[in-house]
Design a protein around this motif. Structure first.
Motif, PDB file in Angstrom:
ATOM      1  N   GLY A  84       0.832  -1.196   0.000  1.00  0.00           N
ATOM      2  CA  GLY A  84       0.000   0.000   0.000  1.00  0.00           C
ATOM      3  C   GLY A  84       0.868   1.248   0.000  1.00  0.00           C
ATOM      4  O   GLY A  84       1.895   1.322   0.681  1.00  0.00           O
ATOM      5  N   ILE A  85       0.442   2.262  -0.759  1.00  0.00           N
ATOM      6  CA  ILE A  85       1.195   3.522  -0.786  1.00  0.00           C
ATOM      7  C   ILE A  85       1.199   4.104   0.626  1.00  0.00           C
ATOM      8  O   ILE A  85       0.173   4.111   1.306  1.00  0.00           O
ATOM      9  CB  ILE A  85       0.554   4.522  -1.759  1.00  0.00           C
ATOM     10  CG1 ILE A  85       0.479   3.921  -3.172  1.00  0.00           C
ATOM     11  CG2 ILE A  85       1.326   5.833  -1.799  1.00  0.00           C
ATOM     12  CD1 ILE A  85      -0.279   4.781  -4.165  1.00  0.00           C
ATOM     13  N   PRO A  86       2.335   4.605   1.106  1.00  0.00           N
ATOM     14  CA  PRO A  86       2.373   5.185   2.457  1.00  0.00           C
ATOM     15  C   PRO A  86       1.327   6.285   2.629  1.00  0.00           C
ATOM     16  O   PRO A  86       1.120   7.125   1.751  1.00  0.00           O
ATOM     17  CB  PRO A  86       3.794   5.746   2.554  1.00  0.00           C
ATOM     18  CG  PRO A  86       4.588   4.916   1.611  1.00  0.00           C
ATOM     19  CD  PRO A  86       3.661   4.598   0.470  1.00  0.00           C
ATOM     20  N   SER A  96       0.611  13.925   2.457  1.00  0.00           N
ATOM     21  CA  SER A  96       0.581  12.485   2.671  1.00  0.00           C
ATOM     22  C   SER A  96       1.377  11.792   1.578  1.00  0.00           C
ATOM     23  O   SER A  96       1.581  12.331   0.478  1.00  0.00           O
ATOM     24  CB  SER A  96      -0.857  11.974   2.656  1.00  0.00           C
ATOM     25  OG  SER A  96      -1.411  12.118   1.358  1.00  0.00           O
ATOM     26  N   GLY A  97       1.844  10.572   1.877  1.00  0.00           N
ATOM     27  CA  GLY A  97       2.599   9.824   0.885  1.00  0.00           C
ATOM     28  C   GLY A  97       1.816   9.600  -0.388  1.00  0.00           C
ATOM     29  O   GLY A  97       2.369   9.626  -1.493  1.00  0.00           O
ATOM     30  N   VAL A  98       0.512   9.394  -0.276  1.00  0.00           N
ATOM     31  CA  VAL A  98      -0.326   9.190  -1.452  1.00  0.00           C
ATOM     32  C   VAL A  98      -0.300  10.406  -2.359  1.00  0.00           C
ATOM     33  O   VAL A  98      -0.131  10.303  -3.574  1.00  0.00           O
ATOM     34  CB  VAL A  98      -1.771   8.857  -1.030  1.00  0.00           C
ATOM     35  CG1 VAL A  98      -2.684   8.810  -2.245  1.00  0.00           C
ATOM     36  CG2 VAL A  98      -1.821   7.534  -0.280  1.00  0.00           C
ATOM     37  N   GLU A  99      -0.457  11.590  -1.767  1.00  0.00           N
ATOM     38  CA  GLU A  99      -0.475  12.807  -2.582  1.00  0.00           C
ATOM     39  C   GLU A  99       0.891  13.086  -3.187  1.00  0.00           C
ATOM     40  O   GLU A  99       0.992  13.562  -4.326  1.00  0.00           O
ATOM     41  CB  GLU A  99      -0.939  13.999  -1.743  1.00  0.00           C
ATOM     42  CG  GLU A  99      -1.160  15.264  -2.573  1.00  0.00           C
ATOM     43  CD  GLU A  99      -1.903  16.347  -1.827  1.00  0.00           C
ATOM     44  OE1 GLU A  99      -2.033  17.447  -2.373  1.00  0.00           O
ATOM     45  OE2 GLU A  99      -2.373  16.089  -0.695  1.00  0.00           O
ATOM     46  N   VAL A 100       1.944  12.782  -2.465  1.00  0.00           N
ATOM     47  CA  VAL A 100       3.292  12.982  -3.003  1.00  0.00           C
ATOM     48  C   VAL A 100       3.500  12.096  -4.227  1.00  0.00           C
ATOM     49  O   VAL A 100       3.969  12.550  -5.276  1.00  0.00           O
ATOM     50  CB  VAL A 100       4.356  12.681  -1.930  1.00  0.00           C
ATOM     51  CG1 VAL A 100       5.752  12.650  -2.558  1.00  0.00           C
ATOM     52  CG2 VAL A 100       4.316  13.722  -0.826  1.00  0.00           C
ATOM     53  N   VAL A 101       3.148  10.829  -4.096  1.00  0.00           N
ATOM     54  CA  VAL A 101       3.361   9.882  -5.189  1.00  0.00           C
ATOM     55  C   VAL A 101       2.555  10.266  -6.422  1.00  0.00           C
ATOM     56  O   VAL A 101       3.024  10.129  -7.559  1.00  0.00           O
ATOM     57  CB  VAL A 101       2.996   8.453  -4.730  1.00  0.00           C
ATOM     58  CG1 VAL A 101       2.906   7.498  -5.910  1.00  0.00           C
ATOM     59  CG2 VAL A 101       4.020   7.945  -3.735  1.00  0.00           C
ATOM     60  N   VAL A 141      -6.205   2.953  -0.503  1.00  0.00           N
ATOM     61  CA  VAL A 141      -5.069   2.270   0.106  1.00  0.00           C
ATOM     62  C   VAL A 141      -5.534   1.576   1.377  1.00  0.00           C
ATOM     63  O   VAL A 141      -6.185   2.204   2.233  1.00  0.00           O
ATOM     64  CB  VAL A 141      -3.924   3.254   0.423  1.00  0.00           C
ATOM     65  CG1 VAL A 141      -2.778   2.517   1.113  1.00  0.00           C
ATOM     66  CG2 VAL A 141      -3.439   3.940  -0.841  1.00  0.00           C
ATOM     67  N   ASP A 142      -5.206   0.304   1.506  1.00  0.00           N
ATOM     68  CA  ASP A 142      -5.463  -0.439   2.738  1.00  0.00           C
ATOM     69  C   ASP A 142      -4.176  -0.512   3.536  1.00  0.00           C
ATOM     70  O   ASP A 142      -3.184  -1.092   3.075  1.00  0.00           O
ATOM     71  CB  ASP A 142      -5.941  -1.863   2.415  1.00  0.00           C
ATOM     72  CG  ASP A 142      -7.293  -1.884   1.733  1.00  0.00           C
ATOM     73  OD1 ASP A 142      -8.055  -0.924   1.931  1.00  0.00           O
ATOM     74  OD2 ASP A 142      -7.580  -2.856   1.012  1.00  0.00           O
ATOM     75  N   ARG A 143      -4.196   0.102   4.712  1.00  0.00           N
ATOM     76  CA  ARG A 143      -3.029   0.045   5.603  1.00  0.00           C
ATOM     77  C   ARG A 143      -3.509   0.239   7.029  1.00  0.00           C
ATOM     78  O   ARG A 143      -4.425   1.036   7.285  1.00  0.00           O
ATOM     79  CB  ARG A 143      -1.989   1.134   5.264  1.00  0.00           C
ATOM     80  CG  ARG A 143      -1.113   0.798   4.071  1.00  0.00           C
ATOM     81  CD  ARG A 143      -0.044   1.837   3.852  1.00  0.00           C
ATOM     82  NE  ARG A 143       1.029   1.744   4.828  1.00  0.00           N
ATOM     83  CZ  ARG A 143       2.319   1.677   4.534  1.00  0.00           C
ATOM     84  NH1 ARG A 143       2.696   1.647   3.279  1.00  0.00           N
ATOM     85  NH2 ARG A 143       3.232   1.630   5.470  1.00  0.00           N
ATOM     86  N   ARG A 195      -4.377  -6.783   6.248  1.00  0.00           N
ATOM     87  CA  ARG A 195      -4.643  -6.569   4.827  1.00  0.00           C
ATOM     88  C   ARG A 195      -4.043  -5.246   4.369  1.00  0.00           C
ATOM     89  O   ARG A 195      -4.299  -4.198   4.957  1.00  0.00           O
ATOM     90  CB  ARG A 195      -6.135  -6.581   4.544  1.00  0.00           C
ATOM     91  CG  ARG A 195      -6.456  -6.317   3.050  1.00  0.00           C
ATOM     92  CD  ARG A 195      -7.933  -6.293   2.773  1.00  0.00           C
ATOM     93  NE  ARG A 195      -8.527  -7.574   3.100  1.00  0.00           N
ATOM     94  CZ  ARG A 195      -9.830  -7.796   3.087  1.00  0.00           C
ATOM     95  NH1 ARG A 195     -10.669  -6.815   2.776  1.00  0.00           N
ATOM     96  NH2 ARG A 195     -10.314  -8.995   3.391  1.00  0.00           N
ATOM     97  N   THR A 196      -3.266  -5.312   3.318  1.00  0.00           N
ATOM     98  CA  THR A 196      -2.685  -4.100   2.725  1.00  0.00           C
ATOM     99  C   THR A 196      -2.860  -4.180   1.213  1.00  0.00           C
ATOM    100  O   THR A 196      -3.057  -5.257   0.642  1.00  0.00           O
ATOM    101  CB  THR A 196      -1.182  -3.975   3.050  1.00  0.00           C
ATOM    102  OG1 THR A 196      -0.502  -5.154   2.591  1.00  0.00           O
ATOM    103  CG2 THR A 196      -0.965  -3.814   4.550  1.00  0.00           C
ATOM    104  N   GLY A 197      -2.779  -3.038   0.583  1.00  0.00           N
ATOM    105  CA  GLY A 197      -2.890  -3.029  -0.865  1.00  0.00           C
ATOM    106  C   GLY A 197      -3.255  -1.659  -1.394  1.00  0.00           C
ATOM    107  O   GLY A 197      -3.532  -0.722  -0.632  1.00  0.00           O
ATOM    108  N   THR A 198      -3.221  -1.545  -2.710  1.00  0.00           N
ATOM    109  CA  THR A 198      -3.524  -0.279  -3.389  1.00  0.00           C
ATOM    110  C   THR A 198      -4.465  -0.558  -4.553  1.00  0.00           C
ATOM    111  O   THR A 198      -4.313  -1.556  -5.262  1.00  0.00           O
ATOM    112  CB  THR A 198      -2.234   0.372  -3.928  1.00  0.00           C
ATOM    113  OG1 THR A 198      -1.326   0.602  -2.850  1.00  0.00           O
ATOM    114  CG2 THR A 198      -2.550   1.699  -4.611  1.00  0.00           C
TER     115      THR A 198
END
Length: 791
Positions: A84-86, A96-101, A141-143, A195-198
């Motif tokens: 999952g994306i940080p 957030s890591g999602v917005e950065v990526v 994102v699941d984290r 559970r994790t994932g994107t």
């Protein structure tokens, strides 16, 4: 006057004239810099970027399940069960890591040396570029036991208000986050802690891509299949909601497939509340967030207890909703999972009778490399680091003349080869030569003859190989990543090939003695055939017209100096030649007649081809050589046009000519310089007030339709419809208007989109082996379609 104009220009050109594009705006302004083109190739490139991010998770050992969903609304979704994306805050940007990526170019974990050791994407622009070129992109994102969600419009973060959460749309109302203000991730659900994932779903922006850009399902399947071979144990599923496919798999089975990937909705989830911001004429309405109307975007993400609130439940969607597929059947689902890696890949690529079993070379070594690493102070510093290089090669020989070599770095295809392929081929050539020299008498090789030396082409004939290496931060020659440039890889691959392949080819390794003997016999046979062909070619060159200073007497050439537009018409028969001479524009159109059907070069030897008058004339007139010596830059004509009768014999002649071009002048086809003229079959003479006017049709079906149309329109015509039996029956003006004049003619360009398929089908349809050709006709008899054949 000139000085005054220069002064005015200097005054007009100042710092105010400069435009600074920041962030993703530069991507939208110049998309070609990032995805190559904005046609079909660029459309597919965006999908590869998203899929490769999930595959990189698999290479890192954090993912074993990827799903690609082609939604019915044209959007594409890629889901994985990776880390999952940080979602935490990146300290430098405060985002957030999602917005950065997804919004910052050249940002991601692949610039460091810890999170990823072998990846395909290295430039940190993939996800953000796709975001910039999408009219809408949703990410979940699941984290940490929670599901986080974020939405974007043309690369800008904000919130969409969908009327139906199960049917998100880029045309839904969109509230954009205030510029420069971070958008907090929304918590939209709970998942099990482990559970994790994107999940990323995007809609390609029609403002960016050409109207002709089309999505290729077959390219997707080929790429997914290739990746499943290269990453053993990785399951990749492609779900196509556009096509219904009935079968034995029940709805419950699809629910089982979906388990562990989709978002779990609470039982008390409520429907989406009606948005207060309405769309304008069905189009997306962008509302800048001024910070006063909805401060919730600026607050910290709510904790798990608050995720059950109605507001959050209203935003929850199920990204992978296989259960909602067609209830009477199911959508097309293809699943790929291979555990044999490159060995399975070579087995899949092998065509023809095998000469050997699949040989496997594998191992790992280290090398030292100087690289730039981000230090604690955030600056780049040069330092030497120890790298690991994993080598995985599979190969076999089959009874064929063509070679199939696929090479990869991590999962990135390198069609241009590079250091890993050079190391493999050099070592293999060295080992084969050594064994042949040691067994010269047994293999009947005359070592005193300087020409009887094993060359790389002899070894490659019939070779099927997959060469892969896995390294951190590979260096490619150019952004296209066609060629690996990391020099340290070459000696590592070479040494492993020397050691392991050396034992196999000498028969020293148990179980390889008989195989090695068969392989060596084939390679030596290829060498003798090559040497003999060279000798025959030299003799033929001295005796035939190919080396003559003058062109064939039957060539009616065009005026010199027009090479960039010059056209060579290969005309069937002398009668058609006479008409064509009167119809052509001699400034740039040349004519070369051929008599009947030329030699089928697929069945002939080199000496037979070069000794054949018709084939020799064509090669000589084109003027660019043949075979390995063909140089398209030396071609005397920009277009080579086959002009034959519109009948079965004419179609056969075109096929024979195409076989000659494909086998000995292939770049002409590859670069689009070969055409087929399309002469008409019928001429309709109009009567009444349209007397003196003519209509041409190109098939019996078209003739019937045209006559019916004339009757509906009340237009009179002569019932005696002229049917052309050949080009020679046409008058010069008719031939010019319909077939030769660039202003009015119709040409069919011969293209070779799939070189591998062409290499397979030409020997099948034109070769010596009759049974496979007969079986091909039998197998495809039920699939006959007139539109697929050249008539």
């Amino acid at each position: 006057m000139a000085r005054a104009g220069k002064q005015q220009a200097e005054q007009a050109y100042s710092a105010d004239s400069l435009t600074v594009l920041e962030g993703l705006d530069a991507v939208r302004k110049r998309p070609g810099m990032y995805i190559g083109t904005t046609d079909s190739q660029g459309l597919m490139h965006c999908l590869w970027e998203i899929i490769d991010n999930s595959v990189d998770e698999a290479l890192a050992g954090a993912c074993d399940d990827i799903r690609v969903i082609l939604h019915a609304d044209g959007s594409i979704e890629v889901c994985d069960n990776g880390r999952g994306i940080p979602v935490d805050i990146e300290p430098k940007t405060g985002l957030s890591g999602v917005e950065v990526v997804l919004t910052k170019l050249h940002a991601g974990a692949k610039f460091g040396n810890d999170s990823y050791t072998a990846v395909g994407g290295l430039h940190g622009v993939g996800s953000s570029v796709v975001n910039a070129l999408s009219s809408r992109l949703d990410v979940e994102v699941d984290r940490g036991g929670q599901t986080y969600r974020m939405e974007f419009h043309q690369g800008h973060p904000g919130v969409y208000t969908d009327v139906d959460p199960d049917k998100p749309s880029p045309d839904a109302p969109f509230k954009r986050t205030r510029k420069g203000k971070p958008t907090q991730l929304r918590v939209v659900g709970k998942v099990p802690a482990k559970r994790t994932g994107t999940r990323i779903r995007y809609w390609a922006d029609p403002e960016i891509f050409n109207t002709t850009a089309t999505f290729s399902y077959q390219q997707l399947i080929d790429r997914v299949r290739q990746t499943s071979f290269l990453v053993p144990g990785l399951k990749i599923t492609v779900v196509d909601e556009h096509i219904e496919q009935t079968g034995d798999r029940s709805q419950d089975e699809f629910l089982e497939v979906d388990e562990g990937m989709g978002l779990q909705l609470p039982e008390d989830a409520t429907p989406v509340e009606e948005a207060e911001v309405a769309g304008v004429d069905g189009q997306t309405q962008i509302v800048e967030d001024q910070g006063s109307e909805d401060e919730s975007l600026d607050q910290d993400a709510p904790d798990g207890d608050e995720s059950d609130s109605p507001e959050l439940r209203a935003d929850m969607t199920t990204s992978v909703n296989i259960a909602n597929l067609d209830s009477e059947g199911h959508k097309r689902v293809e699943e790929f999972l291979h555990t044999g890696g490159v060995v399975d890949f070579v087995d899949y690529l092998s065509q023809g009778e095998p000469v050997s079993e699949i040989w496997h070379i594998t191992g790992e070594d280290t090398y030292e490399e100087e690289t730039q690493k981000v230090g604690d102070d955030g600056e780049l510093h040069a330092q030497k680091v120890a790298r690991k290089c994993g080598v995985d090669i599979a190969l076999r020989w089959v009874n064929d003349y063509d070679s199939t070599i696929r090479s990869f770095v991590n999962v990135v295809a390198t069609p241009g080869g590079g250091m890993h392929v050079d190391g493999f081929m050099n070592a293999m050539t060295r080992q084969v030569r050594k064994v042949v020299e040691a067994n010269a008498r047994k293999l009947k090789v005359n070592l005193k003859d300087p020409h009887t030396k094993i060359e790389r082409d002899d070894i490659m004939a019939g070779l099927v190989a997959v060469v892969t290496v896995r390294i951190a931060e590979p260096q490619f020659q150019g952004q296209t990543k066609d060629v690996l440039g990391t020099a340290q890889v070459k000696p590592i691959v070479s040494a492993m090939t020397d050691d392991q392949f050396g034992l196999m080819i000498t028969g020293s390794k148990r179980g390889f003695k008989d195989q090695a003997a068969r392989v060596l016999e084939k390679i030596v046979g290829e060498m003798h055939a090559r040497v003999q062909a060279r000798k025959t070619k030299e003799v033929t060159r001295r005796k035939n017209a190919l080396e003559s200073a003058s062109m064939p007497a039957k060539l009616s050439d065009c005026m010199p100096g027009n090479d960039d537009v010059a056209e060579l018409f290969i005309v069937e028969g002398d009668s058609a030649l006479g008409t064509a001479k009167a119809a052509r524009n001699s400034a740039f159109q040349a004519l070369l007649p051929i008599r009947g059907k030329i030699l089928n070069v697929q069945k002939a030897s080199i000496s037979q081809i070069l000794g054949n008058k018709e084939c020799a004339s064509i090669i000589q007139v084109v003027g660019a050589g043949s075979g390995a010596n063909f140089d398209i830059t030396q071609s005397r004509y920009n277009k080579v046009i086959m002009m034959t009768d519109a009948d079965v014999d004419g179609a056969h002649i075109r096929i024979l000519l195409l076989t000659l071009f494909y086998r000995y002048m292939r770049p002409l086809i590859e670069e689009g310089h070969v055409y087929a003229a399309v002469p008409p079959l019928h001429r309709i003479s109009l009567a009444g007030k349209h007397k003196g006017q003519f209509l041409y049709t190109y098939s019996d079906d078209e003739l019937e339709g045209k006559l019916a149309e004339l009757k509906r329109q009340g237009m009179a015509y002569n019932e005696d419809i002229q049917r052309y039996k050949g080009l020679g029956e046409m008058d010069a003006d008719q031939l010019a208007d319909t077939t030769m004049d660039p202003r009015t003619r119709m040409l069919r360009r011969i293209r070779m989109e799939d070189a591998e398929e062409a290499s397979r089908i030409f020997p099948l349809l034109m070769g010596d082996d009759v049974p496979p050709r007969k079986q091909f006709i039998v197998d495809n008899a039920d699939d006959f379609d007139r539109s697929k054949i050249d008539t």
